[in-house]
Design a protein around this motif. Sequence first.
Motif, short mmCIF file in Angstrom:
data_model
loop_
_atom_site.label_atom_id
_atom_site.label_comp_id
_atom_site.label_asym_id
_atom_site.label_seq_id
_atom_site.Cartn_x
_atom_site.Cartn_y
_atom_site.Cartn_z
N ASN A 35 -80.52 29.11 -1.23
CA ASN A 35 -81.52 28.04 -1.37
C ASN A 35 -81.13 27.04 -2.45
OD1 ASN A 35 -82.05 30.15 -3.26
ND2 ASN A 35 -84.11 29.36 -3.61
N VAL A 36 -80.33 27.48 -3.43
CA VAL A 36 -79.85 26.57 -4.47
C VAL A 36 -78.79 25.63 -3.90
CG1 VAL A 36 -78.68 26.41 -6.70
CG2 VAL A 36 -80.39 28.20 -6.33
N THR A 67 -85.12 31.88 -8.72
CA THR A 67 -84.07 32.83 -8.34
C THR A 67 -84.31 34.25 -8.87
OG1 THR A 67 -82.72 32.21 -10.26
CG2 THR A 67 -82.34 31.00 -8.21
N SER A 110 -82.58 22.67 -11.45
CA SER A 110 -82.93 23.30 -10.19
C SER A 110 -84.39 23.74 -10.18
CB SER A 110 -82.03 24.50 -9.92
OG SER A 110 -82.45 25.20 -8.77
N GLU A 111 -85.07 23.47 -9.10
CA GLU A 111 -86.45 23.89 -8.93
C GLU A 111 -86.56 25.23 -8.20
OE1 GLU A 111 -88.93 20.70 -7.35
OE2 GLU A 111 -87.43 19.26 -8.03
N SER A 112 -85.43 25.75 -7.76
CA SER A 112 -85.42 27.02 -7.01
C SER A 112 -85.72 28.19 -7.94
CB SER A 112 -84.06 27.23 -6.35
OG SER A 112 -83.76 26.19 -5.45
N THR A 138 -76.81 31.04 -8.45
CA THR A 138 -76.48 30.24 -7.27
C THR A 138 -76.74 31.07 -6.03
OG1 THR A 138 -74.75 29.09 -8.52
CG2 THR A 138 -74.72 28.86 -6.14
N ASP A 159 -78.65 24.75 -0.78
CA ASP A 159 -79.43 23.82 0.04
C ASP A 159 -80.06 22.72 -0.82
OD1 ASP A 159 -78.92 25.20 2.41
OD2 ASP A 159 -80.68 26.49 2.20
N GLU A 160 -80.55 23.11 -1.99
CA GLU A 160 -81.16 22.14 -2.90
C GLU A 160 -80.13 21.13 -3.38
OE1 GLU A 160 -83.73 22.06 -7.13
OE2 GLU A 160 -82.90 23.95 -6.36
N THR A 162 -78.59 25.57 -12.61
CA THR A 162 -79.40 26.70 -12.16
C THR A 162 -79.05 27.95 -12.94
OG1 THR A 162 -79.99 28.01 -10.20
CG2 THR A 162 -77.71 27.30 -10.37
#
Length: 364
Positions: free
Chosen positions: A48-49, A358, A354-356, A45, A51-52, A42
């Motif tokens: 939600n990251v 940020t 990571s798909e989050s 951090t 959590d992912e 990512t």
Amino acid sequence: MTVNEVALILEKLAPLDYAEDFDNVGLLIGDKNTKVKGILVTLDTLENVVDEAIEKNCNLIISFHPIIFKGLKKITGKNYVERVVLKAIQNNINIYSIHTALDNCNEGVNAKICEVLELTNTKILIPQKGTIKKLTFYAPIAESQHLKEKLFAVGAGNMGNYSECSFSVEGIGSYKASELANPTLGEKGITHREEEALISMTFPKHLEHKVIRVLLQNHSYEEVAYEVITLENTDQNIGMGRIGELKTAMGETEFLGMLKKKMHTPVIRHSGLLKKPIKKVAVLGGSGAFSISAAKAAGADILVTADLKYHQFYEAEGQLIIADIGHFETEQFTKNLLVEYLMKKIPNFAIRLSESITNPIKYF
């Protein structure tokens, strides 16, 4: 594979020794001996990251930016940093940050920007100082070649496109061993003279511990005389920013349009246009106001960076265009770079991008 083994792979790309002094890099949360189940890469951090990572069964997060930057006196969950730290610890998630070590890497953040913009003939814009060390030591002539070969094998003697570089001078060394000594050559209490070579070679600073260890392990003397100094020379492959050229010169508005499209930025803040073609382009991901003078000195037509303040746009002084495309936008491809690198090094391992999202900045 352990967290430490993954870290060592990353540090071959971007040794932590080249991170800026103000930075906080390396393993920030966790245990280096933890067995890695999966890796999530990512830019930042956030909660939600984490959590992912939990959802995807990844117990190692590799983050470009460090979640812990300043000292924490309490961890009570009162702000986003503390909440991330708590959640990571509670769920046995390890967090590793690479940040400015990758900024200063020859194949890092700014190389990726150059790739996206299709720049050619690129080179470091601001070479980092203090990256080259010189080792000088004395050894019996008979073993000098053996010692040089051992040191060359761990990376000493490399200079740019050349390897196994060294300088030697022969002379007579003398010493007298005390009764407590165990001399390899000569006798206790008697001054001994030996034909010796004085040998010098350079090495990158991140190899210092390894180079000295190899010297001491392979030298025959009980007490090895050596010194290490830092050179003023700079390594042209280590430093901040890059500068390169477009394959074909472009008009200013044409270039800005291309920049906006390729860097996926909704807005570009820039200094005044100069009514001349853009050919030479300097880039520096993240906060890059400090690179304006270097970009001018290098003859750049435009500097692409982020986080510029109002008065810093004046520093263009009619010599180049300064374009602020946004902090996130300059570094957005960094996580792709890390995933691509890790998949080449450990292709059979679970590495996830990571798909989050940020980016904390929104545009209206």
